[in-house]
Design a protein around this motif. Structure first.
Motif, PDB file in Angstrom:
ATOM      1  N   MET A   1      24.404-135.214 -35.000  1.00  0.00           N
ATOM      2  CA  MET A   1      23.694-134.528 -33.921  1.00  0.00           C
ATOM      3  C   MET A   1      24.501-133.364 -33.369  1.00  0.00           C
ATOM      4  O   MET A   1      23.967-132.273 -33.130  1.00  0.00           O
ATOM      5  N   PHE A   2      25.810-133.578 -33.186  1.00  0.00           N
ATOM      6  CA  PHE A   2      26.666-132.532 -32.640  1.00  0.00           C
ATOM      7  C   PHE A   2      26.711-131.310 -33.561  1.00  0.00           C
ATOM      8  O   PHE A   2      26.484-130.179 -33.120  1.00  0.00           O
ATOM      9  N   PHE A   3      26.993-131.528 -34.838  1.00  0.00           N
ATOM     10  CA  PHE A   3      27.122-130.392 -35.759  1.00  0.00           C
ATOM     11  C   PHE A   3      25.780-129.702 -35.987  1.00  0.00           C
ATOM     12  O   PHE A   3      25.722-128.474 -36.119  1.00  0.00           O
ATOM     13  N   PHE A   4      24.695-130.492 -36.025  1.00  0.00           N
ATOM     14  CA  PHE A   4      23.384-129.874 -36.217  1.00  0.00           C
ATOM     15  C   PHE A   4      23.011-129.023 -35.007  1.00  0.00           C
ATOM     16  O   PHE A   4      22.537-127.890 -35.170  1.00  0.00           O
ATOM     17  N   SER A   5      23.223-129.543 -33.810  1.00  0.00           N
ATOM     18  CA  SER A   5      22.912-128.782 -32.596  1.00  0.00           C
ATOM     19  C   SER A   5      23.778-127.532 -32.504  1.00  0.00           C
ATOM     20  O   SER A   5      23.325-126.483 -32.037  1.00  0.00           O
ATOM     21  N   HIS A   6      25.024-127.645 -32.975  1.00  0.00           N
ATOM     22  CA  HIS A   6      25.946-126.508 -32.960  1.00  0.00           C
ATOM     23  C   HIS A   6      25.398-125.360 -33.812  1.00  0.00           C
ATOM     24  O   HIS A   6      25.273-124.221 -33.341  1.00  0.00           O
ATOM     25  N   VAL A   7      25.068-125.652 -35.070  1.00  0.00           N
ATOM     26  CA  VAL A   7      24.602-124.578 -35.957  1.00  0.00           C
ATOM     27  C   VAL A   7      23.195-124.116 -35.582  1.00  0.00           C
ATOM     28  O   VAL A   7      22.852-122.936 -35.789  1.00  0.00           O
ATOM     29  N   ALA A   8      22.364-125.008 -35.019  1.00  0.00           N
ATOM     30  CA  ALA A   8      21.025-124.606 -34.592  1.00  0.00           C
ATOM     31  C   ALA A   8      21.106-123.596 -33.453  1.00  0.00           C
ATOM     32  O   ALA A   8      20.414-122.571 -33.465  1.00  0.00           O
ATOM     33  N   THR A   9      21.965-123.880 -32.480  1.00  0.00           N
ATOM     34  CA  THR A   9      22.154-122.941 -31.368  1.00  0.00           C
ATOM     35  C   THR A   9      22.745-121.631 -31.869  1.00  0.00           C
ATOM     36  O   THR A   9      22.320-120.537 -31.457  1.00  0.00           O
ATOM     37  N   ALA A  10      23.727-121.737 -32.770  1.00  0.00           N
ATOM     38  CA  ALA A  10      24.358-120.527 -33.322  1.00  0.00           C
ATOM     39  C   ALA A  10      23.334-119.669 -34.056  1.00  0.00           C
ATOM     40  O   ALA A  10      23.344-118.430 -33.927  1.00  0.00           O
ATOM     41  N   GLU A  11      22.433-120.289 -34.810  1.00  0.00           N
ATOM     42  CA  GLU A  11      21.435-119.497 -35.545  1.00  0.00           C
ATOM     43  C   GLU A  11      20.433-118.857 -34.601  1.00  0.00           C
ATOM     44  O   GLU A  11      20.020-117.717 -34.820  1.00  0.00           O
ATOM     45  N   ASP A  12      20.038-119.595 -33.545  1.00  0.00           N
ATOM     46  CA  ASP A  12      19.154-118.999 -32.544  1.00  0.00           C
ATOM     47  C   ASP A  12      19.721-117.681 -32.039  1.00  0.00           C
ATOM     48  O   ASP A  12      19.034-116.653 -32.003  1.00  0.00           O
ATOM     49  N   LEU A  13      20.983-117.721 -31.635  1.00  0.00           N
ATOM     50  CA  LEU A  13      21.617-116.541 -31.042  1.00  0.00           C
ATOM     51  C   LEU A  13      21.926-115.474 -32.089  1.00  0.00           C
ATOM     52  O   LEU A  13      21.833-114.274 -31.811  1.00  0.00           O
ATOM     53  N   LEU A  14      22.297-115.914 -33.291  1.00  0.00           N
ATOM     54  CA  LEU A  14      22.629-114.953 -34.340  1.00  0.00           C
ATOM     55  C   LEU A  14      21.403-114.143 -34.767  1.00  0.00           C
ATOM     56  O   LEU A  14      21.490-112.918 -34.965  1.00  0.00           O
ATOM     57  N   LEU A  15      20.264-114.792 -34.899  1.00  0.00           N
ATOM     58  CA  LEU A  15      19.039-114.073 -35.254  1.00  0.00           C
ATOM     59  C   LEU A  15      18.655-113.080 -34.157  1.00  0.00           C
ATOM     60  O   LEU A  15      18.150-111.992 -34.438  1.00  0.00           O
ATOM     61  N   PHE A  16      18.926-113.457 -32.914  1.00  0.00           N
ATOM     62  CA  PHE A  16      18.685-112.542 -31.794  1.00  0.00           C
ATOM     63  C   PHE A  16      19.598-111.314 -31.890  1.00  0.00           C
ATOM     64  O   PHE A  16      19.152-110.174 -31.705  1.00  0.00           O
ATOM     65  N   ILE A  17      20.869-111.537 -32.217  1.00  0.00           N
ATOM     66  CA  ILE A  17      21.825-110.431 -32.362  1.00  0.00           C
ATOM     67  C   ILE A  17      21.460-109.555 -33.557  1.00  0.00           C
ATOM     68  O   ILE A  17      21.589-108.321 -33.509  1.00  0.00           O
ATOM     69  N   MET A  18      20.995-110.163 -34.637  1.00  0.00           N
ATOM     70  CA  MET A  18      20.566-109.388 -35.801  1.00  0.00           C
ATOM     71  C   MET A  18      19.355-108.522 -35.464  1.00  0.00           C
ATOM     72  O   MET A  18      19.210-107.402 -35.973  1.00  0.00           O
ATOM     73  N   ALA A  19      18.472-109.033 -34.605  1.00  0.00           N
ATOM     74  CA  ALA A  19      17.340-108.219 -34.148  1.00  0.00           C
ATOM     75  C   ALA A  19      17.846-107.049 -33.301  1.00  0.00           C
ATOM     76  O   ALA A  19      17.348-105.921 -33.410  1.00  0.00           O
ATOM     77  N   TYR A  20      18.864-107.308 -32.471  1.00  0.00           N
ATOM     78  CA  TYR A  20      19.475-106.244 -31.668  1.00  0.00           C
ATOM     79  C   TYR A  20      20.127-105.197 -32.570  1.00  0.00           C
ATOM     80  O   TYR A  20      20.021-103.984 -32.311  1.00  0.00           O
ATOM     81  N   ASP A  21      20.771-105.654 -33.637  1.00  0.00           N
ATOM     82  CA  ASP A  21      21.394-104.748 -34.602  1.00  0.00           C
ATOM     83  C   ASP A  21      20.354-103.805 -35.202  1.00  0.00           C
ATOM     84  O   ASP A  21      20.570-102.593 -35.301  1.00  0.00           O
ATOM     85  N   ARG A  22      19.222-104.337 -35.602  1.00  0.00           N
ATOM     86  CA  ARG A  22      18.169-103.500 -36.182  1.00  0.00           C
ATOM     87  C   ARG A  22      17.555-102.580 -35.117  1.00  0.00           C
ATOM     88  O   ARG A  22      17.164-101.446 -35.428  1.00  0.00           O
ATOM     89  N   TYR A  23      17.465-103.071 -33.888  1.00  0.00           N
ATOM     90  CA  TYR A  23      16.928-102.247 -32.803  1.00  0.00           C
ATOM     91  C   TYR A  23      17.809-101.017 -32.566  1.00  0.00           C
ATOM     92  O   TYR A  23      17.307 -99.892 -32.463  1.00  0.00           O
ATOM     93  N   VAL A  24      19.121-101.227 -32.497  1.00  0.00           N
ATOM     94  CA  VAL A  24      20.045-100.118 -32.280  1.00  0.00           C
ATOM     95  C   VAL A  24      20.011 -99.164 -33.474  1.00  0.00           C
ATOM     96  O   VAL A  24      20.005 -97.937 -33.308  1.00  0.00           O
ATOM     97  N   ALA A  25      19.983 -99.721 -34.703  1.00  0.00           N
ATOM     98  CA  ALA A  25      20.001 -98.889 -35.914  1.00  0.00           C
ATOM     99  C   ALA A  25      18.771 -97.992 -36.014  1.00  0.00           C
ATOM    100  O   ALA A  25      18.867 -96.840 -36.455  1.00  0.00           O
ATOM    101  N   ILE A  26      17.613 -98.488 -35.596  1.00  0.00           N
ATOM    102  CA  ILE A  26      16.373 -97.716 -35.712  1.00  0.00           C
ATOM    103  C   ILE A  26      16.105 -96.865 -34.474  1.00  0.00           C
ATOM    104  O   ILE A  26      15.722 -95.694 -34.584  1.00  0.00           O
ATOM    105  N   CYS A  27      16.322 -97.443 -33.304  1.00  0.00           N
ATOM    106  CA  CYS A  27      15.925 -96.770 -32.062  1.00  0.00           C
ATOM    107  C   CYS A  27      17.044 -95.968 -31.410  1.00  0.00           C
ATOM    108  O   CYS A  27      16.767 -95.091 -30.585  1.00  0.00           O
ATOM    109  N   ASN A  28      18.294 -96.258 -31.728  1.00  0.00           N
ATOM    110  CA  ASN A  28      19.415 -95.551 -31.120  1.00  0.00           C
ATOM    111  C   ASN A  28      20.519 -95.331 -32.149  1.00  0.00           C
ATOM    112  O   ASN A  28      21.668 -95.741 -31.940  1.00  0.00           O
ATOM    113  N   PRO A  29      20.196 -94.694 -33.273  1.00  0.00           N
ATOM    114  CA  PRO A  29      21.139 -94.625 -34.402  1.00  0.00           C
ATOM    115  C   PRO A  29      22.429 -93.857 -34.107  1.00  0.00           C
ATOM    116  O   PRO A  29      23.470 -94.174 -34.682  1.00  0.00           O
TER     117      PRO A  29
END
Length: 272
Positions: free
Chosen positions: A63-91
Motif C-alpha cells: 500500500m505504501f509503495f503503490f500510494s507513493h508512485v500513484a501520487t508521484a504520477e499524478d503530480l508528474l503528469l501535471f508537471i508534464m502538462a505544464y512543460d507542454r504549456y510553457v513550450a507552446i504558449c511561452n516558448p
C-alpha cells in the motif's frame, strides 16, 4: 518492463534528448516500472498458487509503495502538462522557467510529496481496526478497498481519501485540461498547417496518457461509497496500474519521431 526500460536507455544514451520533456518522461517510465513490480508479481503468484492471503505487513508495504508512485504520477503528469504549456504558449521563456535546476526541484518535490502523502495515508490505515471482513476486494492492497472493511470512523477515513484524491488527483487533472485548452487555442492560431501539425504532435501523446491515467483513476477514487461496484472498480484499477504503464512508452515512442530516431541509432550502434 522492457518498453519502459528501453525508453530510459534511449533517452540516457542520446544527448539530443536531454531536455526537460524527456527527463520527465524517464521519471514516468520509472514510475510505470514501479507500478507493475508492486502489483503484478504478487498477483501472478496468487493466481498460480491459489494462495490469496497477505500478512498485514505485506499489505501495508504494498500500500505504501503503490500510494507513493500513484501520487508521484499524478503530480508528474501535471508537471508534464505544464512543460507542454510553457513550450507552446511561452516558448521564449521555456529554458528559463524549466531550467535544469528548476526541473530537478520539481522532480524532488514530486517524489517527496508522494513519499510523505503515502506515509501519512498508510500509517492512518494501519491504525484502523477491521470490523466487517478481512477480505480486500481488490487484486492489491488499496486504500479505498481497505477503508470499506475498516472501523471505527469509517466515513471519516473515506472522507480523507476523497479529499486527498481531490487535491492530488482531480485538481491537477483539471488544471492540466485547462492548460490544454489554452494550448489548443494557440495551436489553432498558428498560420501554417505544418506549424500546427508540429505543435500538436509535441503534446498529443501526453494528452492521451493524461486521459488514460486520470480517467481510470478518477472513476475509482472520486466515486462515492454508495455507488460502489466491485467489478467496474477492479477493471478501472487494472487500466491505470497495468494497461496504462504498458501503453505509455508505446504511445510516446510510436508518436515521437525523436525517440524513434534515437532508438534506431542505438540499435545500429549496438549491432556493430
Amino acid at each position: 518492463m522492457f518498453a519502459n526500460s528501453t525508453t530510459i536507455t534511449v533517452v540516457y544514451n542520446d544527448q539530443h534528448l536531454h531536455t526537460p520533456m524527456y527527463l520527465f518522461l524517464c521519471n514516468l517510465s520509472i514510475i510505470d516500472i514501479c507500478y507493475t513490480t508492486i502489483t503484478v508479481p504478487k498477483l501472478v503468484y496468487m493466481l498460480l498458487s491459489g494462495d490469496y492471503t497477505l500478512t498485514f505487513t505485506q499489505c501495508f508495504i504494498q500500500m505504501f509503495f503503490f500510494s507513493h508512485v500513484a501520487t508521484a504520477e499524478d503530480l508528474l503528469l501535471f508537471i508534464m502538462a505544464y512543460d507542454r504549456y510553457v513550450a507552446i504558449c511561452n516558448p521564449l521563456h521555456y529554458h528559463v522557467m524549466l531550467s535544469k535546476k528548476n526541473c530537478i526541484l520539481l522532480l524532488v518535490a514530486v517524489w517527496a510529496t508522494g513519499f510523505f502523502n503515502s506515509l501519512s495515508l498508510t500509517l492512518t490505515t494501519s491504525n484502523m481496526s477491521l470490523c466487517y471482513s478481512n477480505i480486500v476486494t481488490q487484486f492489491y492492497c488499496e486504500l479505498k478497498a481497505f477503508a470499506k472493511i475498516a472501523c471505527p470512523n469509517k466515513l471519516r477515513f473515506q472522507a480523507v481519501i476523497f479529499v486527498d484524491t481531490l487535491l492530488l488527483g482531480f485538481l491537477p487533472f483539471t488544471i492540466s485540461l485547462m492548460s490544454y485548452v489554452k494550448i489548443l487555442r494557440v495551436i489553432l492560431s498558428i498560420a501554417s498547417m505544418e506549424g500546427r501539425k508540429k505543435a500538436f504532435s509535441t503534446c498529443s501523446s501526453h494528452f492521451i496518457v493524461l486521459l488514460f491515467f486520470y480517467g481510470a483513476g478518477v472513476c475509482v477514487y472520486i466515486r462515492p461509497p454508495t455507488q460502489y461496484r466491485e467489478g467496474p472498480e477492479q477493471v478501472f484499477s487494472i487500466l491505470y496500474t497495468i494497461v496504462t504503464p504498458t501503453l505509455n512508452p508505446l504511445i510516446y515512442s510510436l508518436r515521437n519521431k525523436d525517440v524513434k530516431d534515437a532508438l534506431i541509432k542505438l540499435i545500429r550502434l549496438k549491432s556493430k
